[in-house]
Design a protein around this motif. Structure first.
Motif, PDB file in Angstrom:
ATOM      1  N   GLU A   1       0.798  -1.359  -0.730  1.00  0.00           N
ATOM      2  CA  GLU A   1      -0.164  -0.355   0.439  1.00  0.00           C
ATOM      3  C   GLU A   1       0.721   0.987   0.226  1.00  0.00           C
ATOM      4  O   GLU A   1       0.291   2.370  -0.259  1.00  0.00           O
ATOM      5  CB  GLU A   1      -0.820   0.157   0.762  1.00  0.00           C
TER       6      GLU A   1
ATOM      7  N   ARG B   1      -7.008   4.051  -1.381  1.00  0.00           N
ATOM      8  CA  ARG B   1      -8.147   3.001  -1.772  1.00  0.00           C
ATOM      9  C   ARG B   1      -7.537   1.891  -1.830  1.00  0.00           C
ATOM     10  O   ARG B   1      -7.114   1.480  -3.143  1.00  0.00           O
ATOM     11  CB  ARG B   1      -8.932   3.625  -3.024  1.00  0.00           C
ATOM     12  N   LEU B   2      -7.742   0.988  -0.777  1.00  0.00           N
ATOM     13  CA  LEU B   2      -6.733  -0.556  -1.115  1.00  0.00           C
ATOM     14  C   LEU B   2      -7.768  -1.246  -1.605  1.00  0.00           C
ATOM     15  O   LEU B   2      -7.373  -2.262  -3.045  1.00  0.00           O
ATOM     16  CB  LEU B   2      -6.958  -0.938   0.264  1.00  0.00           C
ATOM     17  N   ASP B   3      -9.295  -0.827  -2.758  1.00  0.00           N
ATOM     18  CA  ASP B   3     -10.193  -1.908  -3.034  1.00  0.00           C
ATOM     19  C   ASP B   3      -9.182  -1.735  -4.760  1.00  0.00           C
ATOM     20  O   ASP B   3      -9.223  -1.917  -5.395  1.00  0.00           O
ATOM     21  CB  ASP B   3     -11.063  -2.056  -3.125  1.00  0.00           C
TER      22      ASP B   3
ATOM     23  N   LEU C   1      -6.272  -0.458  -5.540  1.00  0.00           N
ATOM     24  CA  LEU C   1      -5.010  -0.897  -5.597  1.00  0.00           C
ATOM     25  C   LEU C   1      -5.090  -1.942  -6.102  1.00  0.00           C
ATOM     26  O   LEU C   1      -3.851  -2.951  -7.193  1.00  0.00           O
ATOM     27  CB  LEU C   1      -4.297  -0.404  -4.484  1.00  0.00           C
ATOM     28  N   ARG C   2      -5.966  -3.071  -5.372  1.00  0.00           N
ATOM     29  CA  ARG C   2      -5.698  -4.752  -5.321  1.00  0.00           C
ATOM     30  C   ARG C   2      -6.895  -5.152  -6.891  1.00  0.00           C
ATOM     31  O   ARG C   2      -5.562  -5.441  -8.124  1.00  0.00           O
ATOM     32  CB  ARG C   2      -6.712  -5.321  -4.776  1.00  0.00           C
ATOM     33  N   ARG C   3      -7.099  -4.337  -7.050  1.00  0.00           N
ATOM     34  CA  ARG C   3      -7.786  -4.011  -9.432  1.00  0.00           C
ATOM     35  C   ARG C   3      -6.053  -4.079  -9.802  1.00  0.00           C
ATOM     36  O   ARG C   3      -6.302  -4.341 -10.603  1.00  0.00           O
ATOM     37  CB  ARG C   3      -8.931  -3.517  -9.345  1.00  0.00           C
TER      38      ARG C   3
ATOM     39  N   ASN D   1      -3.083  -3.999  -9.095  1.00  0.00           N
ATOM     40  CA  ASN D   1      -2.364  -5.140  -8.988  1.00  0.00           C
ATOM     41  C   ASN D   1      -3.455  -6.453  -9.291  1.00  0.00           C
ATOM     42  O   ASN D   1      -2.128  -6.931 -10.789  1.00  0.00           O
ATOM     43  CB  ASN D   1      -1.866  -5.574  -7.667  1.00  0.00           C
ATOM     44  N   GLN D   2      -3.796  -6.514 -10.213  1.00  0.00           N
ATOM     45  CA  GLN D   2      -4.910  -7.397 -10.883  1.00  0.00           C
ATOM     46  C   GLN D   2      -4.560  -7.300 -12.396  1.00  0.00           C
ATOM     47  O   GLN D   2      -3.990  -8.122 -12.736  1.00  0.00           O
ATOM     48  CB  GLN D   2      -6.200  -7.831 -10.244  1.00  0.00           C
TER      49      GLN D   2
END
Length: 112
Positions: free
Chosen positions: A2, A90-92, A94-96, A98-99
């Motif tokens: 993060e 917004r970690l959501d 960031l996850r997207r 990284n996906q």
């Protein structure tokens, strides 16, 4: 993770004026691109022409003697040696990101 550290600040500007300034145009372009990706992932459209990132604006608006701030996507700390420490809020998103960057196979229209 993060957090990320970028070398995008003009350290000579800090030495002379005790204020933080985003360096050359390629540094500004990096911040603009990073923020535009998050805007798209957030479903807020695609801003391209003449877009100036909230992050660059917030950095340059810091009062003398202040090195930390916040935008809708980041908290940040600036350092006189020219580094910018970013923490994604917004970690959501960031996850997207990284996906997608990690090689997830997506069809057109699946982003956002």
């Amino acid at each position: 993770g993060e957090k990320v550290v970028l070398e995008v600040l003009d350290s000579s500007h800090f030495e002379w004026f005790s204020k933080f300034h985003v360096g050359h145009s390629h540094s500004r372009d990096k911040l603009n691109a990073l923020e535009r990706v998050l805007i798209v992932l957030d479903g807020k459209g695609n801003r391209t022409d003449g877009y100036q990132s909230e992050l660059a604006t917030a950095i340059e608006a810091l009062p003398k003697g202040t090195n930390a701030g916040e935008t809708r996507y980041f908290t940040f700390r600036c350092f006189g040696k020219g580094t910018l420490h970013l923490r994604f809020k917004r970690l959501d998103l960031l996850r997207r990101l990284n996906q997608i960057a990690g090689g997830a196979v997506l069809r057109p229209g699946e982003i956002g």
